[in-house]
Design an enzyme around this catalytic site. Structure first.
Site, PDB file in Angstrom:
ATOM      1  N   GLU A  41       0.819  -1.206   0.000  1.00 23.73           N
ATOM      2  CA  GLU A  41       0.000   0.000   0.000  1.00 23.73           C
ATOM      3  C   GLU A  41       0.857   1.262   0.000  1.00 23.73           C
ATOM      4  O   GLU A  41       0.467   2.294  -0.544  1.00 23.73           O
ATOM      5  CB  GLU A  41      -0.975   0.013   1.178  1.00 23.73           C
ATOM      6  CG  GLU A  41      -2.176   0.884   0.834  1.00 23.73           C
ATOM      7  CD  GLU A  41      -2.860   1.512   2.004  1.00 23.73           C
ATOM      8  OE1 GLU A  41      -2.534   1.177   3.152  1.00 23.73           O
ATOM      9  OE2 GLU A  41      -3.725   2.367   1.753  1.00 23.73           O
ATOM     10  N   THR A  80      -5.004  10.184  -1.541  1.00 25.37           N
ATOM     11  CA  THR A  80      -4.572  10.185  -0.133  1.00 25.37           C
ATOM     12  C   THR A  80      -3.370  11.102   0.056  1.00 25.37           C
ATOM     13  O   THR A  80      -3.287  11.864   1.021  1.00 25.37           O
ATOM     14  CB  THR A  80      -4.226   8.749   0.304  1.00 25.37           C
ATOM     15  OG1 THR A  80      -5.412   7.975   0.218  1.00 25.37           O
ATOM     16  CG2 THR A  80      -3.712   8.691   1.732  1.00 25.37           C
TER      17      THR A  80
HETATM   18  N1  HSE Z   1      -5.220   7.164   7.639  1.00 24.65           N
HETATM   19  C1  HSE Z   1      -5.084   7.423   6.238  1.00 24.65           C
HETATM   20  C2  HSE Z   1      -5.387   8.899   5.979  1.00 24.65           C
HETATM   21  C3  HSE Z   1      -6.055   6.560   5.493  1.00 24.65           C
HETATM   22  O1  HSE Z   1      -6.437   9.349   6.428  1.00 24.65           O
HETATM   23  O2  HSE Z   1      -4.580   9.577   5.351  1.00 24.65           O
HETATM   24  C4  HSE Z   1      -6.027   6.752   4.011  1.00 24.65           C
HETATM   25  O3  HSE Z   1      -5.141   5.898   3.400  1.00 24.65           O
END
Ligand code: HSE
Length: 315
Positions: free
Chosen positions: A133, A186
């Site tokens: 990922e 993201t």
């Molecule tokens: N915790 C991560 C974010 C999840 O909020 O950036 C998304 O991949």
């Protein structure tokens, strides 16, 4: 040739109170991954990617989340001379906040592990899945991949050491997830976050997280609702989702226990104490998006307790 097909579910990361350390799986959407032995080459090759619409995902193993997860697993097992074909069938949108890249990575790791006779546990393949990922968003966090792999609600004490724990799920809990037709990467949603948190905000957030966990262990639905507040990340990210405040207001007005951004967004989730309510809340959220001219998809689901599922093994 031996072949394994798996289904890897979507996940909701952060869960309002636990940025980068909490996540849960839902029943659908999800990706399907096929892994097949092929004696004609060594290592992992991606032979098909479907369901990407007008987007292109890399076929190069080292640039693809599923490819990297599978390749690292193979190397760890000392089986780098085995040849494995991977097919990736995307059945959920990218950049949706539903853990699309995590699902592909987790699905690939489980499929390859099963193909090789399941030498490792789900917990043991987590590390390779997070490495996969990481290719997509450049950061090492397990809040999507852990619940995707094993299901349920997972707490990550440490992303560095991957110290992951299963939390209890109160009976009847359902979630409405609404995905508006907007794409947020993201990487971009992380870039808007300040790396400083005021002490007063940290105190409120610690209170919310601790009471959320308490509510899960004591089955206290009212405390769960009072706890589901993101004081830290939601205020910084919500401007990336036009209409967020109206959609959240619609969810709470229809009776959701809490509502916030799913992962990095733009999907918005609402936790409810029944499936019936989650359906109604989800429809209210969609109506709020529609008023702003934004189409959306609704997914209503209990918390998925299974994680990646093996659909078939042949050969
Ligand atoms: N915790 C991560 C974010 C999840 O909020 O950036 C998304 O991949």
């Amino acid at each position: 040739m031996r072949e394994v097909r798996v289904f890897a579910p979507a996940t909701v990361a952060n869960v309002a109170v636990g940025f980068d350390i909490l996540g849960f799986a839902i029943d659908r959407p999800g990706d399907e991954i096929v892994a097949r032995l092929n004696p004609d080459f060594t290592g992992v090759r991606i032979t098909a990617i479907t369901g990407t619409g007008n987007k292109v995902l890399p076929m190069d193993t080292e640039k693809n989340t599923a490819g990297v997860a599978a390749q690292r697993l193979l190397e760890h097992l000392g089986m780098g001379s085995t040849g494995i074909e991977l097919e990736i069938h995307k059945k959920m949108p990218f950049g949706s906040g539903l853990g699309s890249s995590a699902a592909s990575a987790a699905g690939a790791a489980v499929a390859v592990n099963e193909l090789l006779g399941s030498p490792l546990s789900r917990e043991a393949i987590l590390y390779f899945t997070v490495q996969g990922e990481e290719v997509a968003d450049g950061s090492f966090h397990a809040d999507n991949v852990a619940p995707c792999l094993v299901g349920g609600i997972t707490l990550i004490r440490s992303n560095e050491s991957l110290d992951v724990h299963h939390l209890p799920v109160p009976e009847g809990l359902h979630v409405a997830v609404v995905h508006p037709e907007i794409e947020i990467l993201t990487r971009d949603a992380r870039a808007v976050l300040s790396d400083q948190v005021p002490l007063a905000t940290a105190i409120r957030q610690m209170g919310s997280l601790a009471s959320f966990i308490t509510a899960l262990y004591t089955n206290d639905i009212s405390l769960l609702g009072r706890s589901l507040h993101d004081h830290m990340v939601e205020p910084q990210r919500k401007q990336l989702i036009p209409g967020f405040d109206a959609v959240k207001a619609a969810a709470l007005q229809r009776g959701a226990l809490g509502c916030s951004i799913s992962g990095a967004g733009p999907s918005i989730f609402a936790i409810c104490d029944s499936g019936y309510l989650a359906q109604s809340v989800g429809q209210g959220m969609q109506a709020a998006f529609r008023e702003l001219g934004t189409d959306s998809q609704l997914y209503v689901s209990p918390i998925n307790q299974r994680g990646v599922e093996i659909l078939s093994v042949t050969g």
